[in-house]
Enzyme design. Structure first.
Site, PDB file in Angstrom:
ATOM      1  N   TYR A   1      38.538  35.921  45.374  1.00  0.00           N
ATOM      2  CA  TYR A   1      37.534  36.987  45.484  1.00  0.00           C
ATOM      3  C   TYR A   1      37.087  37.186  46.938  1.00  0.00           C
ATOM      4  O   TYR A   1      36.483  38.211  47.260  1.00  0.00           O
ATOM      5  CB  TYR A   1      36.286  36.705  44.629  1.00  0.00           C
ATOM      6  CG  TYR A   1      36.515  36.531  43.148  1.00  0.00           C
ATOM      7  CD1 TYR A   1      37.744  36.822  42.550  1.00  0.00           C
ATOM      8  CD2 TYR A   1      35.499  36.053  42.324  1.00  0.00           C
ATOM      9  CE1 TYR A   1      37.933  36.638  41.192  1.00  0.00           C
ATOM     10  CE2 TYR A   1      35.687  35.876  40.961  1.00  0.00           C
ATOM     11  CZ  TYR A   1      36.908  36.159  40.406  1.00  0.00           C
ATOM     12  OH  TYR A   1      37.096  35.964  39.055  1.00  0.00           O
TER      13      TYR A   1
ATOM     14  N   LEU B   1      32.009  43.638  29.785  1.00  0.00           N
ATOM     15  CA  LEU B   1      31.692  45.038  29.451  1.00  0.00           C
ATOM     16  C   LEU B   1      32.971  45.871  29.510  1.00  0.00           C
ATOM     17  O   LEU B   1      32.922  47.101  29.602  1.00  0.00           O
ATOM     18  CB  LEU B   1      30.630  45.588  30.418  1.00  0.00           C
ATOM     19  CG  LEU B   1      29.404  44.674  30.619  1.00  0.00           C
ATOM     20  CD1 LEU B   1      28.413  45.292  31.594  1.00  0.00           C
ATOM     21  CD2 LEU B   1      28.724  44.380  29.278  1.00  0.00           C
TER      22      LEU B   1
ATOM     23  N   ILE C   1      29.959  36.418  31.780  1.00  0.00           N
ATOM     24  CA  ILE C   1      29.657  36.448  33.220  1.00  0.00           C
ATOM     25  C   ILE C   1      29.811  37.887  33.748  1.00  0.00           C
ATOM     26  O   ILE C   1      30.702  38.160  34.555  1.00  0.00           O
ATOM     27  CB  ILE C   1      30.540  35.450  33.995  1.00  0.00           C
ATOM     28  CG1 ILE C   1      32.021  35.578  33.590  1.00  0.00           C
ATOM     29  CG2 ILE C   1      30.070  34.027  33.805  1.00  0.00           C
ATOM     30  CD1 ILE C   1      32.974  34.897  34.574  1.00  0.00           C
TER      31      ILE C   1
ATOM     32  N   LYS D   1      29.510  41.124  35.967  1.00  0.00           N
ATOM     33  CA  LYS D   1      29.221  41.419  37.378  1.00  0.00           C
ATOM     34  C   LYS D   1      28.103  42.458  37.424  1.00  0.00           C
ATOM     35  O   LYS D   1      28.089  43.375  36.604  1.00  0.00           O
ATOM     36  CB  LYS D   1      30.469  41.982  38.049  1.00  0.00           C
ATOM     37  CG  LYS D   1      30.220  42.533  39.432  1.00  0.00           C
ATOM     38  CD  LYS D   1      31.406  43.345  39.912  1.00  0.00           C
ATOM     39  CE  LYS D   1      30.971  44.298  41.009  1.00  0.00           C
ATOM     40  NZ  LYS D   1      31.945  45.361  41.254  1.00  0.00           N
TER      41      LYS D   1
ATOM     42  N   ASN E   1      21.288  43.378  32.055  1.00  0.00           N
ATOM     43  CA  ASN E   1      22.169  42.374  31.444  1.00  0.00           C
ATOM     44  C   ASN E   1      21.361  41.157  30.988  1.00  0.00           C
ATOM     45  O   ASN E   1      21.583  40.608  29.899  1.00  0.00           O
ATOM     46  CB  ASN E   1      23.249  41.935  32.433  1.00  0.00           C
ATOM     47  CG  ASN E   1      24.264  43.032  32.707  1.00  0.00           C
ATOM     48  OD1 ASN E   1      24.377  43.992  31.936  1.00  0.00           O
ATOM     49  ND2 ASN E   1      25.001  42.910  33.799  1.00  0.00           N
TER      50      ASN E   1
HETATM   51  C1  1BO Z   1      42.600  38.472  39.895  1.00  0.00           C
HETATM   52  C2  1BO Z   1      41.255  37.916  39.470  1.00  0.00           C
HETATM   53  C3  1BO Z   1      40.872  38.293  38.123  1.00  0.00           C
HETATM   54  C4  1BO Z   1      39.563  37.836  37.577  1.00  0.00           C
HETATM   55  O1  1BO Z   1      39.215  36.508  37.805  1.00  0.00           O
END
Ligand code: 1BO
Length: 276
Positions: free
Chosen positions: A53, A192, A230, A232, A242
């Site tokens: 990420y 979602l 979880i 976002k 949420n």
């Molecule tokens: C490529 C990452 C997907 C979600 O963790």
């Protein structure tokens, strides 16, 4: 941010808060730091990130900036598929910890059973990190039952958690049954359905009946199924919406309507992913 009192505490699934903050694609550093801080100050105690990420440093800064003790936060990260050879597991996790600056993580996942992943080689390296106190628990992500069996054999115990896409449009019945039978926590990412849930008429009808958002219905359904969610969220309003799902109790008929939705919609299916 406004410091309102927290209305809820998320219950835990085996020590892991059942509602957390996902940070996939939250990659503007300042926004990511702010959303983690805001979430923690609104009551969240579970934050999920990953090497891929690119936001571990921003997540760590958000934890440090929040008026919350690090030890009260359940923090998870994931080792990317190129770092799953044993020597790279250790080096890349140390790098993650340096970026996070949190001393340890509560949960370290194998991000996908792909790339350099080999259960017999990769998982002992995870166990060593646990012995060294750098991680508390070992998890896996995007694993199917046969991957979980092989991981259990390699570790001599079931992984603590399996994180997979899970929401009313991808209900993961088989993995939920496997998790319950083998004492593995199921963690749902994209709870979602990357926004698709907002257009589903059944979910919309249930939301209208309770006077809540479709997102809250989806999150309450996951909680009812024992799945840790979880979602976002970046803005405070969305984070709080949420979080308010913790106050929503679905009726049996709502759960039944979602359980029998005649629609399957997987959002994430990369070419290195398993043959689902
Ligand atoms: C490529 C990452 C997907 C979600 O963790």
């Amino acid at each position: 941010m406004s410091q309102e009192p927290r209305s809820f505490d998320a219950s835990t699934n085996d020590g892991m808060p059942a509602l957390g903050l996902g940070t996939w694609e939250n990659d503007d550093p300042a926004q990511c730091t702010e959303s983690v801080k805001t979430a923690l100050e609104a009551g969240y105690r579970h934050v999920d990130t990953a090497q891929i990420y690119g936001n571990e440093a921003a997540v760590g800064e958000g934890i440090a900036a929040a008026d919350v003790d690090r030890d009260d936060v359940f923090l998870a990260t994931k080792v990317w598929i190129d770092n799953l050879a044993p020597e790279d597991v250790a080096a890349s996790t140390r790098e993650s910890l340096q970026k996070l600056d949190t001393g340890y993580v509560d949960l370290l996942y194998v991000h996908w059973p792909a790339g350099e992943y080999d259960p017999e080689e990769t998982l002992p390296a995870f166990a060593e990190l646990r012995d060294d106190g750098l991680i508390d628990r070992i998890g896996v992500s995007n694993f199917e039952p046969h991957h979980l069996d092989a991981a259990t054999d390699a570790l001599g115990e079931a992984p603590f958690a399996n994180q997979v896409e899970c929401h009313p449009l991808l209900r993961q019945e088989e993995l939920r049954e496997y998790a319950a039978a083998n004492d593995v926590e199921l963690v749902g990412y994209s709870p979602l359905a990357r926004g698709q849930i907002l257009d589903d008429p059944t979910v919309a009808e249930i939301a209208e009946k309770h006077g809540v958002s479709a997102a809250q219905v989806s999150l309450a359904w996951l909680r009812e199924k024992g799945v840790t969610a979880i979602p976002k969220a970046t803005g405070e309003e969305h984070l709080r919406d949420n979080w308010a799902s913790l106050g929503l109790e679905l009726d049996d008929e709502d759960v039944e309507a979602i359980d029998t939705l005649g629609r399957t919609d997987r959002q994430l299916n990369p070419d290195f992913g398993p043959d689902w």
